[in-house]
Design a protein around this motif. Sequence first.
Motif, PDB file in Angstrom:
ATOM      1  N   VAL A  12      49.685  47.560  77.234  1.00  0.00           N
ATOM      2  CA  VAL A  12      50.890  46.765  76.987  1.00  0.00           C
ATOM      3  C   VAL A  12      51.873  46.899  78.149  1.00  0.00           C
ATOM      4  N   ASP A  13      51.894  48.072  78.796  1.00  0.00           N
ATOM      5  CA  ASP A  13      52.835  48.272  79.906  1.00  0.00           C
ATOM      6  C   ASP A  13      52.233  47.919  81.265  1.00  0.00           C
ATOM      7  N   GLY A  14      51.105  47.201  81.282  1.00  0.00           N
ATOM      8  CA  GLY A  14      50.616  46.613  82.518  1.00  0.00           C
ATOM      9  C   GLY A  14      49.713  47.466  83.386  1.00  0.00           C
ATOM     10  N   PHE A  15      49.095  48.501  82.810  1.00  0.00           N
ATOM     11  CA  PHE A  15      48.193  49.343  83.597  1.00  0.00           C
ATOM     12  C   PHE A  15      46.740  49.062  83.245  1.00  0.00           C
ATOM     13  N   ALA A  16      45.897  49.086  84.263  1.00  0.00           N
ATOM     14  CA  ALA A  16      44.471  48.832  84.087  1.00  0.00           C
ATOM     15  C   ALA A  16      43.671  50.121  83.978  1.00  0.00           C
ATOM     16  N   ALA A  17      44.240  51.222  84.434  1.00  0.00           N
ATOM     17  CA  ALA A  17      43.549  52.515  84.407  1.00  0.00           C
ATOM     18  C   ALA A  17      44.576  53.619  84.590  1.00  0.00           C
ATOM     19  N   GLY A  18      44.155  54.837  84.279  1.00  0.00           N
ATOM     20  CA  GLY A  18      45.014  55.989  84.501  1.00  0.00           C
ATOM     21  C   GLY A  18      45.087  56.354  85.967  1.00  0.00           C
ATOM     22  N   ASN A  19      45.808  57.420  86.265  1.00  0.00           N
ATOM     23  CA  ASN A  19      45.974  57.852  87.661  1.00  0.00           C
ATOM     24  C   ASN A  19      44.652  58.179  88.343  1.00  0.00           C
ATOM     25  N   ASP A  20      43.670  58.607  87.563  1.00  0.00           N
ATOM     26  CA  ASP A  20      42.374  58.964  88.135  1.00  0.00           C
ATOM     27  C   ASP A  20      41.436  57.767  88.253  1.00  0.00           C
ATOM     28  N   GLY A 160      49.667  54.868  86.568  1.00  0.00           N
ATOM     29  CA  GLY A 160      48.262  54.683  86.892  1.00  0.00           C
ATOM     30  C   GLY A 160      48.066  53.450  87.760  1.00  0.00           C
ATOM     31  N   LEU A 161      46.930  52.802  87.603  1.00  0.00           N
ATOM     32  CA  LEU A 161      46.592  51.609  88.377  1.00  0.00           C
ATOM     33  C   LEU A 161      47.155  50.377  87.673  1.00  0.00           C
ATOM     34  N   ARG A 162      48.072  49.696  88.340  1.00  0.00           N
ATOM     35  CA  ARG A 162      48.672  48.492  87.758  1.00  0.00           C
ATOM     36  C   ARG A 162      47.696  47.316  87.842  1.00  0.00           C
TER      37      ARG A 162
END
Length: 194
Positions: A12-20, A160-162
Amino acid sequence: MGQLIVVAASTVDGFAAGNDGNVFEMPLDFGFDRYNLERMRQASTLLFGARTFGGARKYWPSVAIDAAAPPEEREIAALYDRLPKLVVSDHLAPADAAPWEDSTQVIGRAEAVSAVAELRATGAGTVLIFGSFTLWHALLNAELVDEIHLLIGPGSLGNGLRVFPADHAHRFELLAVEKLVDSQLVALRYRVVG
């Protein structure tokens, strides 16, 4: 003319993946596979970056022969095996595509934009790309992406990855909104404008 469709999952907040880079940190359910299966049934070519291709190559071949796997996943695995695949990488060799070496072409990053432009111009049907964010962002900037399908999951990561980098500015026209059946995912289908 062919078309290039991007399918991307997002929180919902626009991220496709976590920091890793792990896309499975966000909430996905079986609706994700069903949606992707429908897209794959209509595709003529699958397009990948090296990392996404590597993940698919490690996971899907064993699903094809797993009698306990859901039928939708076995069909996805069969389509991965059958459909032509174009992989953009400066490091992969054709032998690195096993077990899909017979249906996979590897090209360098410098060739990606011209190769995809040629695929679209020759009316090669629907080229489908899952994940591979670096690649599809470059193709979006080159005005080669026709549609973006965002599958929004019911969660947030905070960082993370936007899905879209901060330096990207593009306009889209909303084509469809669909709450996926028996799923917490919502599919937003956009046409890229201009």
